[in-house]
Motif scaffolding. Structure first.
Motif, PDB file in Angstrom:
ATOM      1  N   GLU A  45       0.752  -1.193  -0.015  1.00 10.88           N
ATOM      2  CA  GLU A  45       0.055   0.135  -0.153  1.00 10.88           C
ATOM      3  C   GLU A  45       0.940   1.214   0.146  1.00 10.88           C
ATOM      4  O   GLU A  45       0.577   2.363  -0.617  1.00 10.88           O
ATOM      5  CB  GLU A  45      -0.918   0.052   1.391  1.00 10.88           C
ATOM      6  CG  GLU A  45      -1.758   1.313   1.288  1.00 10.88           C
ATOM      7  CD  GLU A  45      -2.925   1.185   2.471  1.00 10.88           C
ATOM      8  OE1 GLU A  45      -3.428   2.191   2.649  1.00 10.88           O
ATOM      9  OE2 GLU A  45      -2.989   0.092   2.967  1.00 10.88           O
ATOM     10  N   ALA A  46       1.918   1.318   0.532  1.00 13.43           N
ATOM     11  CA  ALA A  46       2.953   2.591   0.809  1.00 13.43           C
ATOM     12  C   ALA A  46       3.400   2.761  -0.405  1.00 13.43           C
ATOM     13  O   ALA A  46       3.507   3.870  -1.163  1.00 13.43           O
ATOM     14  CB  ALA A  46       4.066   2.002   1.942  1.00 13.43           C
ATOM     15  N   ARG A  49       0.839   4.081  -2.791  1.00  9.18           N
ATOM     16  CA  ARG A  49       0.471   5.754  -2.552  1.00  9.18           C
ATOM     17  C   ARG A  49       1.610   6.471  -3.295  1.00  9.18           C
ATOM     18  O   ARG A  49       1.477   7.487  -3.513  1.00  9.18           O
ATOM     19  CB  ARG A  49       0.540   5.790  -0.885  1.00  9.18           C
ATOM     20  CG  ARG A  49      -0.828   5.441  -0.374  1.00  9.18           C
ATOM     21  CD  ARG A  49      -0.689   5.365   1.259  1.00  9.18           C
ATOM     22  NE  ARG A  49      -2.160   5.241   1.989  1.00  9.18           N
ATOM     23  CZ  ARG A  49      -3.223   5.950   1.677  1.00  9.18           C
ATOM     24  NH1 ARG A  49      -3.141   7.207   1.188  1.00  9.18           N
ATOM     25  NH2 ARG A  49      -4.137   5.585   2.367  1.00  9.18           N
ATOM     26  N   SER A  52       0.563   6.895  -6.583  1.00  6.99           N
ATOM     27  CA  SER A  52      -0.749   7.726  -7.037  1.00  6.99           C
ATOM     28  C   SER A  52      -0.632   8.972  -6.835  1.00  6.99           C
ATOM     29  O   SER A  52       0.387   9.577  -6.321  1.00  6.99           O
ATOM     30  CB  SER A  52      -1.695   7.107  -5.887  1.00  6.99           C
ATOM     31  OG  SER A  52      -1.398   7.692  -4.684  1.00  6.99           O
ATOM     32  N   THR A  54      -1.370  12.849  -5.509  1.00  6.58           N
ATOM     33  CA  THR A  54      -1.506  13.179  -4.042  1.00  6.58           C
ATOM     34  C   THR A  54      -2.807  14.176  -3.845  1.00  6.58           C
ATOM     35  O   THR A  54      -3.224  14.621  -4.861  1.00  6.58           O
ATOM     36  CB  THR A  54      -0.378  13.991  -3.643  1.00  6.58           C
ATOM     37  OG1 THR A  54      -0.142  15.171  -4.667  1.00  6.58           O
ATOM     38  CG2 THR A  54       0.859  13.088  -3.709  1.00  6.58           C
ATOM     39  N   ASP A  55      -3.319  14.252  -2.722  1.00  6.57           N
ATOM     40  CA  ASP A  55      -4.363  15.158  -2.516  1.00  6.57           C
ATOM     41  C   ASP A  55      -4.294  16.427  -2.739  1.00  6.57           C
ATOM     42  O   ASP A  55      -3.350  17.154  -2.585  1.00  6.57           O
ATOM     43  CB  ASP A  55      -4.811  15.126  -1.231  1.00  6.57           C
ATOM     44  CG  ASP A  55      -6.181  15.543  -0.580  1.00  6.57           C
ATOM     45  OD1 ASP A  55      -6.948  15.182  -1.470  1.00  6.57           O
ATOM     46  OD2 ASP A  55      -6.481  16.173   0.416  1.00  6.57           O
ATOM     47  N   GLU A  66      -8.304  12.679  -2.282  1.00  6.34           N
ATOM     48  CA  GLU A  66      -8.301  11.436  -1.578  1.00  6.34           C
ATOM     49  C   GLU A  66      -9.568  11.219  -1.172  1.00  6.34           C
ATOM     50  O   GLU A  66     -10.449  12.403  -0.820  1.00  6.34           O
ATOM     51  CB  GLU A  66      -7.198  11.175  -0.384  1.00  6.34           C
ATOM     52  CG  GLU A  66      -5.538  11.428  -0.575  1.00  6.34           C
ATOM     53  CD  GLU A  66      -4.991  11.199   0.492  1.00  6.34           C
ATOM     54  OE1 GLU A  66      -5.454  10.717   1.500  1.00  6.34           O
ATOM     55  OE2 GLU A  66      -3.925  11.460   0.541  1.00  6.34           O
ATOM     56  N   VAL A 103      -5.128   1.638  -3.519  1.00  3.36           N
ATOM     57  CA  VAL A 103      -5.217   3.064  -3.353  1.00  3.36           C
ATOM     58  C   VAL A 103      -6.174   3.835  -4.576  1.00  3.36           C
ATOM     59  O   VAL A 103      -6.019   3.167  -5.394  1.00  3.36           O
ATOM     60  CB  VAL A 103      -3.860   3.746  -3.281  1.00  3.36           C
ATOM     61  CG1 VAL A 103      -3.928   5.323  -3.291  1.00  3.36           C
ATOM     62  CG2 VAL A 103      -2.956   3.288  -2.282  1.00  3.36           C
ATOM     63  N   GLN A 104      -7.031   4.425  -3.895  1.00  2.00           N
ATOM     64  CA  GLN A 104      -7.969   5.023  -4.633  1.00  2.00           C
ATOM     65  C   GLN A 104      -8.170   6.680  -4.524  1.00  2.00           C
ATOM     66  O   GLN A 104      -7.886   7.376  -3.466  1.00  2.00           O
ATOM     67  CB  GLN A 104      -9.447   4.676  -4.443  1.00  2.00           C
ATOM     68  CG  GLN A 104      -9.464   3.084  -4.405  1.00  2.00           C
ATOM     69  CD  GLN A 104     -11.110   2.521  -3.979  1.00  2.00           C
ATOM     70  OE1 GLN A 104     -11.377   2.803  -2.925  1.00  2.00           O
ATOM     71  NE2 GLN A 104     -11.645   1.938  -5.023  1.00  2.00           N
ATOM     72  N   ARG A 105      -8.205   7.292  -5.898  1.00  2.88           N
ATOM     73  CA  ARG A 105      -8.409   8.742  -5.964  1.00  2.88           C
ATOM     74  C   ARG A 105      -9.490   9.051  -6.576  1.00  2.88           C
ATOM     75  O   ARG A 105     -10.016   8.359  -7.405  1.00  2.88           O
ATOM     76  CB  ARG A 105      -6.969   9.136  -6.441  1.00  2.88           C
ATOM     77  CG  ARG A 105      -5.697   8.983  -5.687  1.00  2.88           C
ATOM     78  CD  ARG A 105      -5.789   9.531  -4.276  1.00  2.88           C
ATOM     79  NE  ARG A 105      -4.430   9.502  -3.652  1.00  2.88           N
ATOM     80  CZ  ARG A 105      -4.400   8.822  -2.412  1.00  2.88           C
ATOM     81  NH1 ARG A 105      -5.397   7.829  -2.329  1.00  2.88           N
ATOM     82  NH2 ARG A 105      -3.038   8.595  -2.114  1.00  2.88           N
ATOM     83  N   THR A 121      -8.030   3.931  -9.205  1.00  2.00           N
ATOM     84  CA  THR A 121      -8.014   2.907  -8.305  1.00  2.00           C
ATOM     85  C   THR A 121      -6.654   2.070  -8.875  1.00  2.00           C
ATOM     86  O   THR A 121      -6.591   1.751 -10.026  1.00  2.00           O
ATOM     87  CB  THR A 121      -9.227   1.932  -8.191  1.00  2.00           C
ATOM     88  OG1 THR A 121     -10.260   2.718  -7.874  1.00  2.00           O
ATOM     89  CG2 THR A 121      -8.796   0.880  -7.055  1.00  2.00           C
TER      90      THR A 121
END
Length: 237
Positions: A45-46, A49, A52, A54-55, A66, A103-105, A121
């Protein structure tokens, strides 16, 4: 030929049976061990992330964010018939393939209430499940071309048609890509709407982009700049 000679010949021939126990002579067991040793490991997951959006990140004319809760509502939707499920949701609890990590955005147009929205995703898999998912997607795209029903929590949606859509420009660099255009009836069953799904595989990792726009306008496909930016980040990571 005596019985003793015949028995000796049989023993010699049987010792060369390629279906027997694996050895160091290129047998099937050695092939499987070698394949397992060279199979890419599922990303954590790290790592996902790190690969992916970023917010708050700007993605061309769009902005990534996010999810504050558990991701898109559509992750829990199912399909009837069941063979169409890959077109509805690839979430582990409904698809039968649990990812090792995800991880989803959400990417949309800032300031536009009725603009384009794309759920992005990233999922990593073990034991070759990523390749199996791509095969299931391709099969569902053909078998469900005439439509199916999407079962939601309190209602259902009718998909009238499933058509191929344009795959991303970078698909030649990937290990597989599937893209679809859906014609869907709105909840009142009167107006047609259009949604898009593009899924790309890189080794044990899949990138899924599901896009829609409120109203009857056809967005024309997942924005290329969103897909290219996410693919570039994954490859760099």
């Amino acid at each position: 030929m005596t019985l003793a000679v015949a028995t000796a010949l049989c023993a010699s021939a049987c010792s060369k049976d390629t279906n027997g126990p694996a050895g160091s002579d290129g047998s099937k067991k050695d092939d499987k061990s070698s394949a397992a040793a060279h199979r890419p490991e599922a990303l954590t997951e790290a790592q996902l992330r790190a690969a992916s959006f970023t917010d708050g990140e700007a993605v061309g004319d769009y902005t990534a964010a996010e999810y504050t809760l558990d991701g898109p509502l559509g992750d829990a939707y199912t399909a009837d018939p069941a063979g169409c499920q890959p077109l509805v949701s690839l979430a582990g609890e409904v698809s039968g393939h649990d990812p090792a990590a995800q991880v989803q955005r959400r990417v949309d147009e800032p300031g536009r209430m009725l603009g384009i929205t794309v759920d992005v995703t990233l999922r990593s898999y073990t034991n070759g499940d990523a390749a199996r998912i791509m095969k299931a997607l391709g099969r569902a795209g053909k078998e469900c071309a005439g439509g199916f029903t999407e079962e939601r929590a309190l209602a259902s949606a009718k998909y009238l048609k499933v058509e191929p859509a344009e795959i991303p420009d970078f698909a030649s660099e990937a290990d597989g890509a599937e893209a679809f255009r859906f014609t869907v009836l709105d909840m009142k069953g009167k107006r047609k709407q259009y949604e898009y799904l593009t899924v790309v595989r890189s080794g044990p990792t899949t990138l899924a982009f599901r896009g829609e726009i409120a109203g009857a306008e056809d967005m024309g496909g997942i924005p290329q700049e969103i897909m290219t930016a996410q693919w570039t980040k994954l490859r760099a990571a």
